[in-house]
Write a protein that holds these residues in place. Structure first.
Motif, mmCIF file in Angstrom:
data_model
loop_
_atom_site.group_PDB
_atom_site.id
_atom_site.type_symbol
_atom_site.label_atom_id
_atom_site.label_comp_id
_atom_site.label_asym_id
_atom_site.label_seq_id
_atom_site.Cartn_x
_atom_site.Cartn_y
_atom_site.Cartn_z
ATOM 1 N N ALA A 750 0.895 -1.223 -0.062
ATOM 2 C CA ALA A 750 -0.047 -0.003 0.006
ATOM 3 C C ALA A 750 0.818 1.275 0.010
ATOM 4 C CB ALA A 750 -1.071 -0.073 1.188
ATOM 5 N N ALA A 751 1.953 1.252 0.652
ATOM 6 C CA ALA A 751 2.740 2.457 0.891
ATOM 7 C C ALA A 751 3.760 2.770 -0.323
ATOM 8 C CB ALA A 751 3.803 2.283 1.921
ATOM 9 N N THR A 752 4.045 1.789 -1.232
ATOM 10 C CA THR A 752 4.901 1.739 -2.184
ATOM 11 C C THR A 752 3.900 2.013 -3.512
ATOM 12 O OG1 THR A 752 4.895 -0.661 -2.550
ATOM 13 C CG2 THR A 752 6.686 0.564 -1.182
ATOM 14 N N GLY A 753 2.823 1.399 -3.491
ATOM 15 C CA GLY A 753 1.794 1.366 -4.798
ATOM 16 C C GLY A 753 2.314 0.220 -5.456
ATOM 17 N N GLY A 754 3.282 -0.589 -5.083
ATOM 18 C CA GLY A 754 3.639 -1.807 -5.986
ATOM 19 C C GLY A 754 2.934 -3.107 -5.258
ATOM 20 N N ARG A 755 3.524 -4.182 -5.477
ATOM 21 C CA ARG A 755 3.167 -5.452 -4.938
ATOM 22 C C ARG A 755 4.196 -6.210 -4.534
ATOM 23 N NH1 ARG A 755 -0.448 -6.937 -1.764
ATOM 24 N NH2 ARG A 755 -1.807 -5.396 -3.003
ATOM 25 N N LEU A 756 4.287 -6.393 -3.292
ATOM 26 C CA LEU A 756 5.510 -7.267 -2.816
ATOM 27 C C LEU A 756 5.041 -8.403 -2.984
ATOM 28 C CD1 LEU A 756 8.002 -7.109 -0.843
ATOM 29 C CD2 LEU A 756 6.498 -7.546 0.938
ATOM 30 N N ARG A 757 6.060 -9.550 -3.878
ATOM 31 C CA ARG A 757 5.639 -10.819 -3.920
ATOM 32 C C ARG A 757 6.746 -11.359 -3.329
ATOM 33 N NH1 ARG A 757 3.262 -8.825 -8.826
ATOM 34 N NH2 ARG A 757 0.934 -9.006 -8.841
ATOM 35 N N GLU A 758 7.776 -10.965 -2.688
ATOM 36 C CA GLU A 758 8.894 -11.874 -2.086
ATOM 37 C C GLU A 758 9.411 -11.329 -0.858
ATOM 38 O OE1 GLU A 758 11.844 -12.606 -5.055
ATOM 39 O OE2 GLU A 758 13.099 -13.630 -3.745
ATOM 40 N N TYR A 759 9.586 -12.134 0.095
ATOM 41 C CA TYR A 759 10.075 -11.708 1.320
ATOM 42 C C TYR A 759 11.488 -11.850 1.180
ATOM 43 C CZ TYR A 759 5.537 -12.141 3.783
ATOM 44 O OH TYR A 759 4.157 -11.742 4.305
ATOM 45 N N PRO A 760 12.225 -11.301 2.110
ATOM 46 C CA PRO A 760 11.767 -10.097 3.047
ATOM 47 C C PRO A 760 11.850 -8.844 2.186
ATOM 48 C CG PRO A 760 14.259 -10.665 3.680
ATOM 49 C CD PRO A 760 13.781 -11.658 2.385
ATOM 50 N N ALA A 761 11.080 -7.719 2.582
ATOM 51 C CA ALA A 761 10.932 -6.534 1.809
ATOM 52 C C ALA A 761 12.315 -5.501 2.377
ATOM 53 C CB ALA A 761 9.692 -5.889 2.213
ATOM 54 N N LEU A 762 13.427 -6.032 2.062
ATOM 55 C CA LEU A 762 14.585 -5.215 2.228
ATOM 56 C C LEU A 762 14.582 -3.974 1.495
ATOM 57 C CD1 LEU A 762 17.141 -8.162 1.738
ATOM 58 C CD2 LEU A 762 16.465 -7.066 4.103
ATOM 59 N N PRO A 763 15.495 -3.038 1.881
ATOM 60 C CA PRO A 763 15.400 -1.646 1.491
ATOM 61 C C PRO A 763 15.309 -1.754 -0.069
ATOM 62 C CG PRO A 763 16.766 -1.579 3.302
ATOM 63 C CD PRO A 763 16.413 -2.922 3.186
#
Lengths: 774, 283
Positions: A750-763
């Motif tokens: 939501a914050a990035t407007g993208g879609r996280l599809r892999e962990y971890p969300a490193l910088p």
């Protein structure tokens, strides 16, 4: 609409109280004795000589220099194992010591025991092993291809490297997708998660006159007993397992201590001396189980109004070189794959695959977090596509009482999911918060915030895959001075189990908590209660304690009636009084003394079996678990768009685990699960290359610190009581971790407007999301 | 791996300590770097010389020109000592080192001698143009930070020499301080990139600026061209944007387990915008 239990209605004295943990004082003062704190006369230090290759034939094993080391007392190879060369778990494919073939880096090949730990480490480096490397495979998809190197022991695999394939076939997904107005699809990937328990693996095996005793840090003493008996060729009655104070488990001490204990036991048996095996952090990270890395593919369909029509799932778990617990892990993933939603058409295919990597195993959530990441991301993608509020979409589809799960199980009671969602919405001031986040994002240049939600369900207990293990026994004994001893076969690993069980005993016996003493867990003295896993202890072990306590209570009542000579009496603290003549009273101490003097049996045994479950492996349909727990989590994250750093600012977690026996320990369970979830989603990365874990240290593997916890942390419980649990309790332990990471992941998206599809969300990954890499 | 016992001595005076060092002893103070390196087998000292409590290394002397800090003072001690109040940048940096336990043991001298490209205190010492005072068999000498740090994990220390103290000249006027450390979590972390700054502001514009970057070059980096280019600019990120690529280009990062070189280069430049934003927001 779920029933929410009103606290007053329960009318309990001790159950429902946030009493301090019984083990807290000793642990805070440093008095608790952990495995490495114990020492025995003549004790040796054991060490494994391990494979340096991911897949190889052992051409020559030269241990002459190890044997020549002046401080080495004993060396053991596969042929020196007195019993079977096998660590029995679900399958029996994993040898204690590799004989011809090594299948992963770190696999034990030989063992030695030396006078000191330093000597043992030094001597282990003197082994000379000649390998003939075999082709190796590390990726589960590659391992399934025709012609892939054969890793799996054939007897433990369905075919090739496919350990297990499990399915759910409900309805007709083709029809379901045809009915859908919107379909979302995605592939999601996660890597290892390391347990990072405070105390590493450790046991001491001590030869005794009649057999062997094993002391150690462990969750499942009866698993260890079975493994040690197998490698020593002894009957179970000659193997005694004693749990030492255990510094965390999270599933990491479910199956692994069987292996560690078997190593120590063989060395102790061969040398005739006590042998301690304690891993340092590096050995622990390199060679013990972790959460399965996964590749998860989803397709979800919904109507324009958000009603889900179908879900199709395909997921692959990288099991590592041996089966260990992977079939059970896969099954839980399978049953949980569709989430806590009403979906008429469901098709799920789960695969666990052998590769030349360290065997994965149990970790809080047990195969469910991987699919939860995906199903909650799918729900979010659907909400975005439909222009719906993500909580509303979940509310619309949430399972209610009377609904059917993905396995066609009808939920007959204790379904508090909607109450969880409503309460989480209220606590987080959802609408207002959404507004504030939007204002913040419009105003700020270098920071963006996002809200993420998740809803989950959790099947409590072992479920239909392992119903034989879902039992528990308890022994409750009134001592001659009025104190009470409670013996159970489940264990304390920091989760607060002993406190909760003591509360249940005190409640049923109508005595103050201070009267209760929980006995140390020693397999020769406590009933086999199955494993301490699957968030089952409060429910199943609690029921056994309740059963025993009620039987003892009946005896105490009869004694009081005889002493006071009246049919009814009232309990006041530790005293029993005649209601007609309050001066006629007798204390618990006096009752106990009277019973002892009159030769009464002052003990009672209790037994509990989980409610029946059933399962058809062909269709994947059936009553998978006897009851489900639910949760709704909301996370607010802030990302720095210059650097990609992410921080969870706020977190609201609401759980339905039925009646909460101890709100304080329950709060701790949830807060800890949130921390682990933040770690899983944002921080924890265990890099591996060709079957080698590259940086087995906490300098490289980052678990969250206090400062990584949200500034605003709100935890609450709605209590939809379960009639089959003690005082209405269901399980809680695993659920917080299962829900938390997915809320964080959705907040990142939501914050990035993208879609996280892999962990971890490193910088770096967050920056990529911000820069439009979808 | 466990440690094998290593002989250690605790000299009573600086003189005695220097004699042991001449014989090949390794100075030990907080041990937060050295003991880890020994455990990993990267360092194999034959003799450890404990200098952590030598009075000569524990001084904190406020003079007319600046502050002299004994090498064996810990980060935690420096954080609370009133004498460091005049160096807010030092405090801002020290606060981010490790964890409370590490800060209670680790020393300023130790952080200097380790000379890690990611050494946090080096950013502050570089900005303050500190001078390192060394003592050795041939007497004492003083080196500015750039001459002391000769490369990654390499210093100008010669055999038998010891860092005795660090001299921090008082900065002229009242510069604004800024420090930002980028890492994977909020504490107990080795910087992936960091930017520290002292900025003298006049009439809403940069009068003078010193910048120092950590973890993006073999040693702490002072990008002089960017410092000069900032002079006269208003305190607004949009007025600094052209310098972002310039600063990125000044870095010489490597890829390691914590981040790629590409990420470090990109983020180092962008931290300039974070600095501008912080300055704009006011003190």
């Amino acid at each position: 609409m779920a029933k929410v239990l009103v606290r007053e209605a329960a009318r309990t004295q001790v159950v429902g109280q946030g009493v301090p943990r019984l083990d807290a004082e000793a642990k805070v003062k440093g008095q608790a004795r952990y495995a490495d704190d114990l020492s025995f006369p003549g004790m040796l230090y054991g060490k494994a000589i391990r494979s340096e290759r991911p897949h190889a034939r052992i051409r020559r094993l030269d241990l002459s220099r190890v044997l020549a080391h002046p401080k080495v007392a004993c060396v053991v190879t596969a042929k020196d194992i007195p019993g079977r060369n096998c660590v029995p778990i679900i399958y029996e494919d994993m040898p204690l010591l590799a004989e011809e073939i090594v299948r992963y880096v770190g696999e034990p090949i030989a063992l030695l025991a030396a006078e000191t730990r330093e000597d043992a480490e030094e001597a282990a480096r003197l082994a000379s092993i000649e390998y003939e490397d075999l082709p190796a495979v590390f990726d589960p998809l590659e391992a399934l291809r025709p012609g892939a190197p054969q890793v799996a022991v054939p007897t433990a695999a369905e075919r090739g490297n496919l350990f297990n394939h499990m399915v759910i076939r409900k309805g007709d997904v083709a029809r379901g997708f045809a009915e859908a107005d919107v379909i979302v699809e995605g592939e999601y990937r996660v890597g290892y998660q390391e347990h990072a328990y405070l105390e590493t693996q450790g046991v001491i095996a001590v030869p005794e006159e009649n057999g062997i005793a094993v002391y150690g840090t462990l969750q499942c003493p009866f698993y260890v007993q079975r493994a040690v008996a197998a490698v020593l060729g002894l009957p179970l009655s000659r193997v005694r397992v004693v749990q030492t104070a255990t510094g965390g488990g999270f599933g990491g001490k479910e199956d692994v201590p069987s292996q560690v204990a078997a190593m120590a036991a063989v060395l102790a048996w061969r040398s005739g001396r006590p042998v301690k095996v304690v891993y340092d952090r590096e050995e622990d990270i390199l060679t013990t189980s972790k959460r399965h890395p996964a590749i998860v593919r989803y397709k979800t369909g919904a109507k324009r109004d958000g009603t889900l029509t179908a879900v199709e799932v395909e997921f692959y778990y990288n099991a590592g070189a041996y089966q260990t617990l992977s079939s059970a892990v896969l099954w839980r993933g399978l049953v949980h794959a569709a989430g806590p939603y009403r979906i008429p058409h469901v098709k799920v295919d789960g695969y666990s695959v052998a590769t030349n990597t360290v065997p994965c195993g149990a970790f809080r959530g047990f195969g469910s977090p991987q699919v939860i990441f995906a199903h909650e991301a799918q729900m979010d993608e659907l909400a975005r596509r439909l222009g719906m509020d993500p909580l509303e979409l979940r509310q619309k589809n949430a399972l209610r009482e009377g609904d059917e799960t993905a396995t066609a199980q009808v939920l007959t009671e204790s379904v508090g999911l909607l109450s969880c969602i409503e309460r989480a919405k209220e606590l987080s001031r959802w609408e207002e918060r959404k507004q504030k986040v939007a204002e913040f994002n419009a105003r700020e240049r270098f920071r963006k915030r996002g809200l993420g939600v998740s809803t989950v369900m959790y099947g409590v207990g072992m479920g239909a895959k392992a119903p034989l293990l879902d039992k528990a026994g308890a022994y409750v004994k009134l001592e001659a001075d009025g104190s009470i001893t409670v013996a159970v076969g489940n264990t304390e690993m920091g989760q607060g189990a002993m406190t909760v069980l003591a509360q249940i005993a005190a409640e049923a016996l109508e005595v103050p908590l201070s009267v209760i003493q929980m006995a140390p867990v020693d397999t020769s003295r406590v009933p086999d209660s199955g494993p301490t896993v699957a968030s089952r202890t409060t429910t199943v072990q609690g029921l056994a304690v309740l059963d025993a306590a009620r039987k003892l209570k009946a005896k105490i009542n009869r004694a009081v009636q005889e002493i006071l000579g009246c049919p009814a009496f009232v309990v006041e603290g530790r005293s029993f009084c005649d209601p007609k003549d309050p001066r006629r009273r007798v204390t618990l101490e006096e009752v106990a003394r009277w019973m002892w003097v009159h030769n009464w049996d002052m003990g009672a045994t209790g037994w509990a079996e989980a409610a029946p479950v059933d399962w058809d492996p062909k269709t994947g349909l059936g009553n998978a678990y006897f009851v489900y727990a639910f949760a709704c989590h909301i996370a607010e994250v802030e990302v720095d768009i210059l650097t990609g750093e992410a921080h969870v600012r706020g977190f609201w977690a609401v759980h339905d685990s039925g009646r909460i026996v101890n709100p304080k320990t329950a709060w701790g369970q949830v807060a800890g699960g949130i921390a682990q979830g933040i770690g899983y989603a944002l921080l924890e990365e265990l890099q591996a290359k060709e079957g080698r874990i590259l940086y087995p240290t906490f300098t490289a593997y980052h678990i969250p610190t206090t400062l990584d916890m949200p500034e605003e942390l709100v935890i609450d419980f709605v209590e939809a009581p379960y009639s089959g649990g003690p005082y209405g309790a269901k399980g809680l332990g695993e659920v917080p971790l299962m829900a938390s990471h997915a809320a964080v992941a959705n907040a990142i998206s939501a914050a990035t407007g993208g879609r996280l599809r892999e962990y971890p969300a490193l910088p770096e990954r967050v920056l990529a999301l911000l820069e439009g890499e979808k | 791996m466990r440690l094998r016992p290593i002989p250690a001595v605790k000299p009573r005076s600086l003189e005695e300590a220097l004699r042991y060092l001449e014989e090949g002893g390794r100075p030990l103070a907080g041990g937060t770097d050295l003991l880890v390196a020994i455990r990993k087998g990267q360092e194999k000292p034959e003799l450890l010389v404990y200098v952590g409590e030598l009075p000569e290394l524990r001084i904190l002397r406020e003079g007319p020109e600046g502050l002299e800090i004994g090498a064996a003072l810990t980060h935690a001690e420096l954080l609370v000592h009133p004498a460091t109040e005049r160096f807010p940048i030092l405090r801002a940096v020290l606060r981010t080192i490790g964890s409370p336990a590490i800060r209670a043991m680790g020393t300023l001298g130790g952080n200097l001698v380790t000379a890690s490209p990611a050494g946090d205190s080096l950013v502050a010492l570089s900005l303050l143009e500190a001078r390192v005072r060394l003592v050795g068999p041939r007497g004492e000498r003083e080196l500015p930070i750039p001459e002391f740090l000769v490369g990654p994990r390499k210093t100008a220390l010669e055999r038998g020499e010891l860092v005795r103290s660090v001299f921090l000249p008082y900065p002229e006027g009242h510069p604004r301080s800024f420090f930002r450390k980028v890492g994977r979590r909020r504490a107990l972390i080795i910087a992936v990139a960091s930017l520290g700054a002292l900025v003298w502001v006049r009439d809403g514009r940069v009068e003078r600026a010193r910048l120092a970057l950590g973890s993006v070059a073999p040693t702490v980096l002072r990008p002089r061209d960017v410092e000069e280019a900032l002079v006269g600019r208003p305190l607004a990120p949009e007025a600094w944007e052209d310098l972002v690529p310039v600063l990125s280009a000044a870095t010489q990062p490597i890829s390691d387990l914590r981040a790629t070189a590409e990420y470090r280069r990109k983020v180092a430049g962008r931290l300039l915008l974070a600095l501008a934003e912080a300055l704009q927001a006011g003190p």
